[in-house]
Design a protein around this motif. Structure first.
Motif, PDB file in Angstrom:
ATOM      1  N   ASN A  23       0.909  -1.141  -0.021  1.00 32.13           N
ATOM      2  CA  ASN A  23      -0.008  -0.118   0.084  1.00 32.13           C
ATOM      3  C   ASN A  23       0.878   1.311  -0.141  1.00 32.13           C
ATOM      4  N   ILE A  24       0.169   2.484  -0.264  1.00 30.14           N
ATOM      5  CA  ILE A  24       0.868   3.844  -0.319  1.00 30.14           C
ATOM      6  C   ILE A  24       0.310   4.702   0.463  1.00 30.14           C
ATOM      7  N   MET A  25       0.938   5.136   1.579  1.00 25.08           N
ATOM      8  CA  MET A  25       0.539   6.056   2.470  1.00 25.08           C
ATOM      9  C   MET A  25       1.113   7.568   2.290  1.00 25.08           C
TER      10      MET A  25
ATOM     11  N   PRO B 201      10.988   7.948  -2.870  1.00 23.27           N
ATOM     12  CA  PRO B 201      10.450   6.707  -3.806  1.00 23.27           C
ATOM     13  C   PRO B 201      10.232   6.889  -5.397  1.00 23.27           C
ATOM     14  N   ARG B 202      10.471   8.198  -5.502  1.00 23.76           N
ATOM     15  CA  ARG B 202      10.541   8.484  -7.199  1.00 23.76           C
ATOM     16  C   ARG B 202       9.154   8.167  -7.814  1.00 23.76           C
ATOM     17  N   PHE B 203       8.004   8.963  -7.509  1.00 21.37           N
ATOM     18  CA  PHE B 203       6.839   8.511  -8.051  1.00 21.37           C
ATOM     19  C   PHE B 203       6.825   9.345  -9.385  1.00 21.37           C
ATOM     20  N   VAL B 204       6.074   8.393 -10.344  1.00 17.35           N
ATOM     21  CA  VAL B 204       5.938   8.726 -11.726  1.00 17.35           C
ATOM     22  C   VAL B 204       5.377   9.996 -11.903  1.00 17.35           C
ATOM     23  N   ASP B 205       4.337  10.409 -11.366  1.00 10.83           N
ATOM     24  CA  ASP B 205       3.811  11.906 -11.351  1.00 10.83           C
ATOM     25  C   ASP B 205       3.065  12.121 -10.314  1.00 10.83           C
ATOM     26  N   PHE B 206       3.680  12.709  -9.304  1.00  8.94           N
ATOM     27  CA  PHE B 206       2.781  13.065  -8.002  1.00  8.94           C
ATOM     28  C   PHE B 206       1.781  13.987  -8.122  1.00  8.94           C
ATOM     29  N   ALA B 207       1.952  14.885  -8.987  1.00 16.88           N
ATOM     30  CA  ALA B 207       1.075  15.941  -9.111  1.00 16.88           C
ATOM     31  C   ALA B 207      -0.388  15.461  -9.601  1.00 16.88           C
ATOM     32  N   ALA B 208      -0.146  14.424 -10.528  1.00 18.12           N
ATOM     33  CA  ALA B 208      -1.150  14.019 -11.265  1.00 18.12           C
ATOM     34  C   ALA B 208      -1.955  12.708 -10.673  1.00 18.12           C
ATOM     35  N   GLY B 209      -1.366  12.318  -9.467  1.00 21.78           N
ATOM     36  CA  GLY B 209      -2.066  11.357  -8.717  1.00 21.78           C
ATOM     37  C   GLY B 209      -1.541   9.892  -9.302  1.00 21.78           C
ATOM     38  N   ASP B 210      -0.299   9.948 -10.098  1.00 18.95           N
ATOM     39  CA  ASP B 210       0.308   8.701 -10.510  1.00 18.95           C
ATOM     40  C   ASP B 210       1.490   8.226  -9.388  1.00 18.95           C
TER      41      ASP B 210
ATOM     42  N   ARG C 234       2.663   5.394  -8.963  1.00 20.49           N
ATOM     43  CA  ARG C 234       3.707   4.284  -9.295  1.00 20.49           C
ATOM     44  C   ARG C 234       4.918   4.685  -9.245  1.00 20.49           C
ATOM     45  N   VAL C 235       5.995   3.650  -8.792  1.00 21.05           N
ATOM     46  CA  VAL C 235       7.361   4.272  -8.815  1.00 21.05           C
ATOM     47  C   VAL C 235       7.999   4.053 -10.101  1.00 21.05           C
ATOM     48  N   LYS C 236       9.059   4.898 -10.156  1.00 19.72           N
ATOM     49  CA  LYS C 236       9.886   4.756 -11.575  1.00 19.72           C
ATOM     50  C   LYS C 236      10.879   3.492 -11.437  1.00 19.72           C
TER      51      LYS C 236
END
Length: 787
Positions: free
Chosen positions: A563-565, A632-641, A643-645
């Motif tokens: 899960n992601i918190m 964590p290097r999220f794919v697109d934090f601002a857009a709500g994605d 997933r991690v790269k």
């Protein structure tokens, strides 16, 4: 149309339509017509007589009842029984004509003649046959029953509350307090209460009847209360009052306008009831493309306790289903119904509520609730308990009188709990293997999805988008559950001893695992996922928690993984020594927030933390030997994605990406009606620089930087969280902040910057009242922050 029928038939394995009796209705029809498209009937009750006659002649015929557009005012509830359909060889369809709006209303229409009175108020004589009015409609719009304080759409609680709503001074201004209605939050903000005023005592205080709407009795809230149905409080436009003794209706229209001559008032509570039994269920009734509206509120009927959860219920709704199999409610609109929208009661199998829109229901959206007689050794209040010496230790239910293998899928449920605050978008109690999937649920006073106890588990909660929750209450979550099952005891020492001696008792009721997966949750006034008191036998994975984190209070055998918190963390509370809990391969973005943890379950490890300090704090407690920290290097934090790269260090813990575009309702017309979910603007753990600035509950907050800001605020140093702007009416203002405040301490801890503020506030927001010190008007000032 035929495509839709084919889809239904395929999904439900229905028989071929074969011979079909077609009956048409129109609000302009006549009940002495034959019910053809050219000469339609006027009422559903007459249609029921015709299709029953047709069935008598052709037992294997299907029946298709089509309602043309317009409003059908029911004079009594339409009750569908096994006589209407009781086997799998034919189908009863009741549906609105494609492209038209067929409205089934529990209101009674009236034509009245208004006469001008004083202060812009008009009056009209009402027939003596009308004994009560619960809700008034003009031009299809719900009007406001006279109330104090006046209706305020921006107010957080009950559209406006006041501590003096029941003061003797105010009561003294009322000529006839009797019949007034009091609504108030629970003292601990665990739902609400409702009362009738029956008189006034010698001290000038109201004598109240009611208060049974909550199963944790503590009395009503001192501040958050209001009174309605008092004539003297009729003082603003769109308010009304009905004087039953004088048969007179009073109304104040908007300035410069006249009240409508055609009105309607709520009368029925249930509009359609599907009622069979396990021995002879109603089968294969399909309701499609219908609007339900105009029924009465049920808050004074909500008095049956649901085992040891905090709930009481009323077993009813605009649509009540009991004793049914393979029935399907699709594409229906439940528009401002007075209580529950859909109530699936006691024995039901394979009943589906799909692609429906539930808007401003007075109580819950969809409820699946079984019979307590199916529960072994039931207890009905928090402090009650069946002694182990007298307890039934047979596993599972005692009989079949409960919903099982039913579904709520692809529904939009919004703004429910308009009157009753102990309510939910979807409520489950004493049920088994309920699937709640692809629903968008938002703007509710309490939980979006609530499971009242562990009986009997096996539920699948998946692909839901649940947000703007716990807006008027506290100590709760976007998803909430309790687990006060047979093993649970209000005295923890008794429970510790019993579960140590025989761990098998914890699964007597929660016999099947409940799965929560692939959902997105947001709660700004509690937890995103809240497993409370004894919640047992859960598997929770692939969920995004946008704000409130995840709590596991005392319970057993919960596995939380992958899960992601965001901007929060893991909240383990008062675990058992032998809990068997597992927390692994999760991404958390603040440090854990444990309360009274002596033993950390079976395994807490291989998780990903925001920084070395958070990881070290966990490892100091003996957990997370193999966990890691970093970006964590999220794919697109601002857009709500989220997933991690590829190459993210989080992947080295065993975390695996899951889809970010499969949350909530999939029906385009319903998606378009949903309010947007608020995504976090930034990852708070990364707000470290001197120039860091965030938007928080409508306020702009930044770190103190330089002599200019020190001078402007009067601070001796560059420490604190600076509330640069706090707009009037914003959530930040309602929380307790003002423009120019600098937060210096919170909950007894120093606040040096934004990061400190958020790290302290986020995990503790659920508590509702936090002590704080702000620098205001160039001096330290103590304040209390509310949710």
């Amino acid at each position: 149309m035929f495509k839709w029928l084919l889809t239904c038939c395929m999904a439900m394995a229905l028989p071929s339509l074969g011979q079909t009796q077609k009956i048409y209705l129109s609000p302009n029809g006549k009940d002495d017509n034959p019910g053809t498209k050219e000469r339609p009937l006027a009422t559903l009750h007459r249609a029921q007589q015709l299709w029953r006659q047709a069935r008598a002649k052709h037992p294997r015929a299907n029946v298709q009842v089509t309602l043309r557009g317009g409003t059908y005012y029911l004079d009594s509830t339409l009750v569908l029984t096994p006589e209407d359909n009781s086997d799998m060889n034919h189908v009863l369809f009741i549906m609105g004509y494609p492209g038209e709006n067929a409205v089934i209303s529990g209101a009674r229409p009236l034509k009245v003649k208004w006469e001008a009175q004083h202060d812009g108020i008009y009056s009209a004589s009402i027939p003596v046959s009308v004994k009560n009015m619960d809700r008034l409609y003009m031009n299809g719009q719900t009007q406001i029953l006279a109330r104090y304080p006046n209706y305020d759409s921006s107010a957080r609680f009950y559209h406006g509350t006041s501590a003096d709503a029941l003061s003797p001074a105010r009561i003294k201004t009322w000529k006839h307090p009797e019949g007034g209605i009091v609504h108030a939050l629970h003292r601990a903000e665990w739902g609400g209460y409702h009362y009738r005023i029956t008189g006034v005592d010698s001290t000038g205080n109201a004598i109240l009847e009611g208060g049974w709407q909550n199963n944790r009795q503590m009395g009503l809230h001192a501040q958050h209360r209001y009174v309605e149905n008092i004539q003297e409080e009729l003082d603003v436009p769109q308010e009304w009052f009905f004087d039953a003794a004088q048969h007179t209706l009073y109304y104040k229209p908007l300035a410069g306008s006249q009240p409508a001559a055609d009105i309607a008032y709520a009368s029925l509570t249930e509009l359609i009831v599907i009622k069979g039994a396990e021995t002879k269920p109603v089968k294969q009734v399909i309701l499609n493309n219908l609007q339900f509206t105009g029924n009465a509120r049920t808050f004074m009927l909500t008095e049956e306790p649901l085992l040891r959860s905090d709930w009481t219920i009323y077993r009813g709704g605009a649509l009540l289903v009991e004793g049914a199999e393979y029935c399907y409610i699709s594409n229906c609109f439940f528009n401002e119904v007075g209580g529950n929208a859909v109530f699936i009661n006691n024995y039901n199998r394979h009943v589906s509520i799909d692609s429906c829109h539930i808007y401003k229901a007075g109580a819950s959206g969809i409820a699946f609730v079984g019979n307590p007689e199916a529960v072994r050794s039931p207890a009905f209040e928090y402090n009650k308990f069946v002694p182990y010496t007298r307890m039934d230790f047979v596993k599972g239910p005692k009989n079949n009188d409960y919903p099982k293998e039913c579904k709520a899928t692809d529904n939009l449920i919004q703004y429910t709990g308009e009157t009753e605050k102990q309510s939910a978008g979807v409520q489950i109690s004493m049920a088994s293997h309920i699937r709640v999937a692809y629903n968008t649920i938002h703007d509710l006073p309490r939980a979006g999805i609530n499971i009242s106890e562990g009986t009997w588990g096996g539920h699948i909660i998946e692909h839901n988008d649940v947000y703007n929750t716990v807006l008027e209450t506290g100590d709760h979550g976007a998803f909430n559950s309790w687990g006060r099952d047979r093993f649970w005891h209000p005295d923890r020492r008794v429970m510790d001893s019993a579960t140590t001696a025989n761990i098998d008792i914890v699964l007597l009721d929660a016999e099947a695992t409940t799965v929560i997966r692939n959902n997105r949750f947001r709660c700004d006034h509690g937890w995103d996922i809240d497993l409370d008191d004894g919640s047992t036998n859960y598997r929770i994975y692939n969920n995004v928690c946008l704000n409130g984190g995840l709590k596991l209070r005392e319970g057993f055998f919960r596995t939380v993984e992958n899960n992601i918190m965001l901007n929060n963390s893991f909240h383990p509370h008062v675990w058992f020594l032998n809990s068997g809990d597992i927390f692994r391969r999760n991404i958390v973005t603040t440090a854990y927030k444990p309360i009274q943890i002596k033993k950390w379950g079976e395994r807490v490890d291989s998780n990903f933390f925001p920084d070395a300090a958070a990881l070290k704090a966990a490892q100091t407690n003996g957990t997370d030997k193999h966990s890691l920290y970093g970006d964590p290097r999220f794919v697109d934090f601002a857009a709500g994605d989220y997933r991690v790269k590829p190459g993210s260090p989080a992947l080295r813990t065993g975390f695996r990406n899951f889809p970010m575009n499969e949350f909530g309702v999939r029906i385009k017309r319903l998606k378009a009606k949903a309010a947007p979910v608020t995504l976090p603007a930034a990852l708070f753990s990364q707000q470290t620089g001197a120039l860091a600035s965030i938007s928080w509950k409508g306020a702009t907050v930044k770190n103190i930087e330089g002599l200019g800001e020190r001078s402007a605020t009067g601070l001796p140093d560059e420490k604190g969280a600076y509330f640069v702007t706090v707009p009037a009416g914003s959530e930040a203002e309602k929380t307790g902040f003002r423009t120019g405040d600098v937060l210096l301490s919170l909950d007894g801890e120093k606040v040096n910057n934004i990061k400190d503020f958020l790290n302290i506030y986020q995990p503790n927001a659920w508590r509702g009242r936090l002590k704080a010190t702000v620098f205001r008007n160039q001096q330290p000032t103590d304040i209390t922050l509310t949710k």
